[in-house]
Scaffold this motif. Structure first.
Motif, PDB file in Angstrom:
ATOM      1  N   GLY A 114      87.181 -26.278  50.098  1.00  0.00           N
ATOM      2  CA  GLY A 114      86.407 -27.471  49.766  1.00  0.00           C
ATOM      3  C   GLY A 114      84.949 -27.163  49.511  1.00  0.00           C
ATOM      4  N   LEU A 115      84.358 -26.306  50.353  1.00  0.00           N
ATOM      5  CA  LEU A 115      82.957 -25.937  50.177  1.00  0.00           C
ATOM      6  C   LEU A 115      82.739 -25.208  48.854  1.00  0.00           C
ATOM      7  N   THR A 116      83.692 -24.377  48.473  1.00  0.00           N
ATOM      8  CA  THR A 116      83.575 -23.637  47.213  1.00  0.00           C
ATOM      9  C   THR A 116      83.568 -24.581  46.017  1.00  0.00           C
ATOM     10  N   VAL A 117      84.468 -25.554  46.034  1.00  0.00           N
ATOM     11  CA  VAL A 117      84.534 -26.504  44.920  1.00  0.00           C
ATOM     12  C   VAL A 117      83.247 -27.319  44.833  1.00  0.00           C
ATOM     13  N   LEU A 118      82.787 -27.835  45.967  1.00  0.00           N
ATOM     14  CA  LEU A 118      81.566 -28.645  45.972  1.00  0.00           C
ATOM     15  C   LEU A 118      80.358 -27.832  45.527  1.00  0.00           C
ATOM     16  N   ALA A 119      80.259 -26.594  46.022  1.00  0.00           N
ATOM     17  CA  ALA A 119      79.100 -25.762  45.689  1.00  0.00           C
ATOM     18  C   ALA A 119      79.077 -25.393  44.212  1.00  0.00           C
ATOM     19  N   GLY A 157      78.851 -33.322  56.789  1.00  0.00           N
ATOM     20  CA  GLY A 157      77.452 -32.904  56.738  1.00  0.00           C
ATOM     21  C   GLY A 157      77.287 -31.523  56.140  1.00  0.00           C
ATOM     22  N   LEU A 158      78.193 -30.608  56.515  1.00  0.00           N
ATOM     23  CA  LEU A 158      78.140 -29.252  55.976  1.00  0.00           C
ATOM     24  C   LEU A 158      78.329 -29.257  54.466  1.00  0.00           C
ATOM     25  N   GLY A 159      79.254 -30.095  53.999  1.00  0.00           N
ATOM     26  CA  GLY A 159      79.488 -30.180  52.557  1.00  0.00           C
ATOM     27  C   GLY A 159      78.259 -30.628  51.791  1.00  0.00           C
ATOM     28  N   GLU A 160      77.532 -31.616  52.344  1.00  0.00           N
ATOM     29  CA  GLU A 160      76.323 -32.094  51.664  1.00  0.00           C
ATOM     30  C   GLU A 160      75.230 -31.030  51.646  1.00  0.00           C
ATOM     31  N   VAL A 161      75.131 -30.268  52.734  1.00  0.00           N
ATOM     32  CA  VAL A 161      74.135 -29.186  52.779  1.00  0.00           C
ATOM     33  C   VAL A 161      74.452 -28.131  51.715  1.00  0.00           C
ATOM     34  N   VAL A 162      75.717 -27.752  51.628  1.00  0.00           N
ATOM     35  CA  VAL A 162      76.122 -26.746  50.643  1.00  0.00           C
ATOM     36  C   VAL A 162      75.853 -27.239  49.220  1.00  0.00           C
ATOM     37  N   MET A 163      76.147 -28.514  48.958  1.00  0.00           N
ATOM     38  CA  MET A 163      75.868 -29.070  47.639  1.00  0.00           C
ATOM     39  C   MET A 163      74.373 -29.044  47.336  1.00  0.00           C
ATOM     40  N   GLY A 164      73.558 -29.364  48.331  1.00  0.00           N
ATOM     41  CA  GLY A 164      72.111 -29.365  48.128  1.00  0.00           C
ATOM     42  C   GLY A 164      71.568 -27.978  47.852  1.00  0.00           C
ATOM     43  N   VAL A 165      72.049 -26.987  48.611  1.00  0.00           N
ATOM     44  CA  VAL A 165      71.603 -25.612  48.401  1.00  0.00           C
ATOM     45  C   VAL A 165      72.030 -25.127  47.010  1.00  0.00           C
ATOM     46  N   ALA A 166      73.263 -25.451  46.626  1.00  0.00           N
ATOM     47  CA  ALA A 166      73.743 -25.048  45.304  1.00  0.00           C
ATOM     48  C   ALA A 166      72.908 -25.682  44.194  1.00  0.00           C
ATOM     49  N   ALA A 167      72.567 -26.961  44.366  1.00  0.00           N
ATOM     50  CA  ALA A 167      71.735 -27.638  43.370  1.00  0.00           C
ATOM     51  C   ALA A 167      70.365 -26.986  43.263  1.00  0.00           C
ATOM     52  N   ALA A 168      69.785 -26.632  44.414  1.00  0.00           N
ATOM     53  CA  ALA A 168      68.471 -25.986  44.407  1.00  0.00           C
ATOM     54  C   ALA A 168      68.530 -24.639  43.694  1.00  0.00           C
ATOM     55  N   LEU A 169      69.573 -23.860  43.967  1.00  0.00           N
ATOM     56  CA  LEU A 169      69.722 -22.565  43.308  1.00  0.00           C
ATOM     57  C   LEU A 169      69.906 -22.732  41.803  1.00  0.00           C
ATOM     58  N   GLY A 170      70.705 -23.739  41.422  1.00  0.00           N
ATOM     59  CA  GLY A 170      70.898 -23.996  39.996  1.00  0.00           C
ATOM     60  C   GLY A 170      69.600 -24.381  39.313  1.00  0.00           C
ATOM     61  N   GLY A 171      68.801 -25.213  39.978  1.00  0.00           N
ATOM     62  CA  GLY A 171      67.523 -25.626  39.412  1.00  0.00           C
ATOM     63  C   GLY A 171      66.548 -24.470  39.275  1.00  0.00           C
ATOM     64  N   LEU A 172      66.583 -23.549  40.254  1.00  0.00           N
ATOM     65  CA  LEU A 172      65.688 -22.391  40.197  1.00  0.00           C
ATOM     66  C   LEU A 172      66.111 -21.383  39.134  1.00  0.00           C
ATOM     67  N   ALA A 173      67.420 -21.234  38.950  1.00  0.00           N
ATOM     68  CA  ALA A 173      67.918 -20.190  38.055  1.00  0.00           C
ATOM     69  C   ALA A 173      67.893 -20.590  36.590  1.00  0.00           C
ATOM     70  N   CYS A 174      67.996 -21.888  36.298  1.00  0.00           N
ATOM     71  CA  CYS A 174      68.188 -22.291  34.903  1.00  0.00           C
ATOM     72  C   CYS A 174      66.981 -21.974  34.031  1.00  0.00           C
ATOM     73  N   GLY A 175      65.780 -22.128  34.538  1.00  0.00           N
ATOM     74  CA  GLY A 175      64.586 -21.849  33.745  1.00  0.00           C
ATOM     75  C   GLY A 175      64.494 -20.396  33.303  1.00  0.00           C
ATOM     76  N   PRO A 176      64.544 -19.443  34.250  1.00  0.00           N
ATOM     77  CA  PRO A 176      64.504 -18.023  33.845  1.00  0.00           C
ATOM     78  C   PRO A 176      65.629 -17.623  32.897  1.00  0.00           C
ATOM     79  N   LEU A 177      66.840 -18.175  33.104  1.00  0.00           N
ATOM     80  CA  LEU A 177      67.948 -17.830  32.213  1.00  0.00           C
ATOM     81  C   LEU A 177      67.672 -18.289  30.788  1.00  0.00           C
ATOM     82  N   VAL A 178      67.146 -19.498  30.646  1.00  0.00           N
ATOM     83  CA  VAL A 178      66.825 -20.001  29.315  1.00  0.00           C
ATOM     84  C   VAL A 178      65.671 -19.211  28.708  1.00  0.00           C
TER      85      VAL A 178
END
Length: 325
Positions: free
Chosen positions: A151-156, A274-295
């Motif tokens: 479940g955590l993998t899918v959400l992340a 609660g753990l699922g929401e934390v994992v989703m938040g961390v994944a979103a933050a990583l995605g937001g940080l990575a997208c600029g340099p990749l582009v």
């Protein structure tokens, strides 16, 4: 908080924090204080978490086979707010100007009132049963990391791909010559795709099972990213890709949430949620940080291609992790 106070009061606390945060942001705008705006935004995020956790509150009121449908009903209701919210920006700005506030502060004043109402509605209801003193013991016995992994993998991965690819889509459309109206339409279509298909997602989870539905979500997101990478300079293609990306994310959210909390005692579910929401938040933050340099390095097609690869990993990872549980 849910373990000790019950679900209603915990969610009310999140909504109240967001109401305070909205006012802090408004104060920061008046004082031109960035620190206040940032601090208020952090508190405001608690309201977003409370809204998303409401899906689990709905799921708790029904039997196990109906949990996915109950969660989807909350996400469907979220569609109303997601569509109506942007349309309130103009009248809220005018109201703020009449009160002598910064025009864009009107949205935050409205947000404070909405979150305050949410807190009152939740707090006024009957107190839900707290998990009790046995919660920590039950968690230690029943909630292993391995059983939470699918479940955590899918959400992340769903959140990582959606945030990274969507964040830069308006920038790509602007670079391709798109106008603000087209960009706004794309964002609206994407948000609708994120929440409106919830009943369909629930039906798929019910018919296919959460694991197979999660695998399908990964394939849908991979297809959307592939379309975005193949024709990133086409406004129509990019809009269609973002709509499909939203739908894939929705299926990933419903199926991942079902995988994370299925057939568990209430005490364990609360911590998993609660753990699922934390994992989703961390994944979103990583995605937001990575997208600029990749582009910056490879352009938007490179970012979308990376998103397609990450999404395509979901079926295999979920199957492999599920076998280990």
């Amino acid at each position: 908080l849910t373990v000790s106070l019950g679900r209603r009061r915990a969610l009310a606390a999140g909504a109240a924090s967001a109401a305070v945060g909205s006012l802090v942001v408004t104060s920061g705008a008046l004082a031109s204080a960035l620190a206040l705006i940032v601090a208020g935004s952090a508190l405001l995020g608690a309201g977003g978490a409370a809204v998303m956790l409401c899906r689990y509150a709905a799921a708790e009121t029904v039997s196990e086979p109906m949990r996915a449908k109950a969660m989807a009903s909350v996400l469907t209701a979220t569609t109303v707010g997601a569509v109506a919210g942007p349309n309130l920006l103009a009248p809220a700005s005018r109201a703020a100007a009449d009160l002598g506030l910064p025009a864009l502060g009107g949205a935050y004043v409205f947000g404070a009132a909405a979150f305050a109402l949410m807190a009152v509605v939740l707090a006024a209801g009957p107190r839900g049963a707290a998990a009790g003193a046995r919660a920590a013991e039950a968690d230690a016995e029943a909630a292993s990391t391995a059983s939470a992994a699918p479940g955590l993998t899918v959400l992340a991965l769903s959140n990582l791909v959606m945030v990274a690819v969507m964040t830069m889509a308006p920038v790509q459309m602007e670079h391709a010559g798109g106008h603000l109206g087209g960009i706004g339409l794309m964002v609206s279509v994407h948000i609708a795709g994120m929440f409106a298909p919830s009943p369909v997602s629930a039906r798929l989870v019910g018919r296919l099972g959460a694991r197979r539905a999660a695998a399908l979500a990964g394939l849908v997101m991979a297809a959307s990213c592939t379309l975005a990478a193949a024709d990133a300079h086409s406004t129509a293609a990019l809009t269609a890709a973002m709509a499909l990306l939203g739908a894939g994310w929705n299926l990933g959210l419903v199926s991942g949430s079902a995988l994370l909390t299925a057939s568990l005692p209430r005490e364990v579910r609360l911590r998993r949620e609660g753990l699922g929401e934390v994992v989703m938040g961390v994944a979103a933050a990583l995605g937001g940080l990575a997208c600029g340099p990749l582009v910056a390095v490879g352009g938007y097609p490179a970012l979308a291609a990376c998103g397609a690869v990450a999404a395509a990993l979901v079926p295999g990872l979920v199957g492999r992790l599920d076998q280990r549980v």
